[in-house]
Design an enzyme around this catalytic site. Structure first.
Site, mmCIF file in Angstrom:
data_model
loop_
_atom_site.group_PDB
_atom_site.id
_atom_site.type_symbol
_atom_site.label_atom_id
_atom_site.label_comp_id
_atom_site.label_asym_id
_atom_site.label_seq_id
_atom_site.Cartn_x
_atom_site.Cartn_y
_atom_site.Cartn_z
ATOM 1 C CE1 TYR A 1 -3.010 -8.451 32.620
ATOM 2 C CE2 TYR A 1 -1.267 -7.370 33.367
ATOM 3 C CZ TYR A 1 -2.565 -7.196 33.071
ATOM 4 O OH TYR A 1 -2.934 -6.223 34.072
ATOM 5 C CE LYS B 1 -12.985 -10.377 44.468
ATOM 6 N NZ LYS B 1 -13.676 -8.594 44.992
ATOM 7 C CG ASP C 1 -12.611 -6.278 47.059
ATOM 8 O OD1 ASP C 1 -11.188 -6.876 47.525
ATOM 9 O OD2 ASP C 1 -13.479 -6.734 46.575
ATOM 10 C CG ASP D 1 -0.811 -3.474 35.175
ATOM 11 O OD1 ASP D 1 -0.697 -2.555 34.964
ATOM 12 O OD2 ASP D 1 -1.268 -3.427 34.060
ATOM 13 C CG ASP E 1 -0.085 2.542 36.565
ATOM 14 O OD1 ASP E 1 0.297 2.456 36.516
ATOM 15 O OD2 ASP E 1 -0.974 2.421 35.634
#
Ligand code: NAD
Length: 362
Positions: free
Chosen positions: A146, A195, A227, A251, A255
């Site tokens: 970001y 990852k 994942d 992020d 959620d």
């Protein structure tokens, strides 16, 4: 002890929910013999109305001179509020991004806890929930994708966009240290999510986390691919204590974790820098649709105040007393409208605050 707390009441339901969190802090002060002094800080729409900008230098200085900042929420109805006729950098949310940056808040903490009494709101099957879950997502907040270099250009007549994901070892180390420190205050387990089978930034992440782990022999840790973590959150959420991860993965996973708890009005959060300082706020927004009606759920803000007691003021016992009072109020069957179910007793925002205060007795 004496502490100075900056208070951002904010917009919408912000002033209502913050008033209840202050009531609870005052109750803690009385029962445990502390003094909390409060200083109101303007941010968001309230600051635009009073000062013409969503955050002033004075507000930043006020926050910096506090031991911690407790915030309600900011922003208004994004379709009808005049704040959203302003250019993007003058809108309420720009103030929030600016204060996070000014205070160097690089570590975002979001707990996801399943209350026995609210189990029916959890979308996961009973047999998978087991004894419930109590985890904390620690997300790096100021680096990664970001904040990386990005652009869109035409290459050989084809529109092409790129975003870059960069972390240096210092950025990883400081959040990893926070993660292990906080795991030490909890059940002593860190799941570092990356990852690393694909990304270089994740391989560096893994290497630095392993180095940091050596300083915390009492904390167990594991690595998990993002994942797999996304699957495990809905398959066996009870396995997690602290999930430590970079900005974008955090992020998404935070959620997902909050959705499995089932109620937005219950979700607290904290953003910390490398001192004890932190900004504490509910995960939800300013809910302009229910503002001024005394029906908002103040519990997320009250639990954020409990996090403030624990992480910025080192008042662990007092934090636990607030959390226990919240559990008790649910066990005693009181609910705000957002978590109401048949057979429970519906109460308003102010009454919920009082009921929680009544359950803090030292
Ligand atoms: P929201 O979280 O404010 O509301 C979503 C829904 O949840 C609404 O129906 C609302 O009534 C309900 N809700 C939220 N908190 C509740 C509570 N404590 N008790 C009972 N019900 C609650 O999200 P939104 O409507 O998308 O955003 C409204 C404003 O809040 C926007 O201006 C947005 O930018 C802002 N916002 C601010 C923050 C923040 O301050 N950190 C975070 C998210 C959104």
């Amino acid at each position: 002890m004496e502490y100075k707390i900056g208070v951002i009441s904010g917009d919408g339901i912000g002033p209502e929910i913050v008033a209840e969190a202050r009531k609870v802090l005052d109750r803690i002060a009385k029962v445990y013999g502390h003094t909390f002094t409060y200083e109101e800080i303007l941010l968001g729409g309230a600051s635009i109305d009073a000062c013409g900008v969503p955050l002033t230098d004075e507000a930043i200085a006020q926050a910096k001179s506090s031991d911690a900042v407790l915030m309600g929420s900011i922003g208004g109805n994004t379709t009808t509020s005049p704040w959203y006729q302003l250019p993007p950098d003058k809108r309420p949310e720009a103030g929030l991004l600016k204060i996070r940056k000014a205070l160097n808040l690089f570590a975002n903490l979001r707990p996801a806890y399943l209350y026995e009494e609210l189990k029916s709101a959890c979308p996961i099957k009973d047999e998978l929930i087991g004894d419930g879950f109590d985890m904390l997502i620690m997300r790096e907040l100021t680096g990664g994708l970001y904040f990386g270099e990005r652009g869109t250009e035409e290459v050989d007549g084809i529109l092409t966009a790129h975003d870059s994901l960069t972390y240096n070892e210092h950025e990883i180390r400081r959040i990893a240290v926070k993660g292990f420190e906080i795991a030490r205050k909890r059940r002593g387990k860190v799941t570092s999510v990356d990852k690393a089978n694909v990304l270089d930034s994740s391989r560096l992440w893994r290497k630095v986390v392993e180095e940091v782990a050596k300083d915390y022999p009492e904390v167990s840790y594991e690595h998990m691919l993002v994942d797999n973590c996304a699957m495990q959150l809905v398959r066996n959420p009870g396995q997690f204590d602290v999930i430590l991860t970079e900005n974008m993965f955090g992020d998404i996973l935070s959620d997902e974790a909050s959705m499995v708890t089932g109620s937005i009005g219950m979700l607290s959060s904290a953003s910390l820098n490398d001192t004890k300082f932190g900004l504490y706020e509910p995960s939800h927004g300013s809910a302009p649709d229910i503002a001024g009606k005394d029906i908002a759920n103040p519990i997320a803000t009250i639990l954020s105040a409990a996090m403030m007691l624990r992480y910025s003021l080192d008042l662990d016992q007092e934090a636990a007393a607030v959390e226990a009072a919240v559990k008790q109020v649910l066990a005693d069957n009181f609910r705000t409208v957002d978590i109401y179910s048949e057979g429970t007793q519906k109460v308003g925002c102010a009454r919920m605050g009082e009921l929680i205060c009544e359950r803090i007795n030292g």
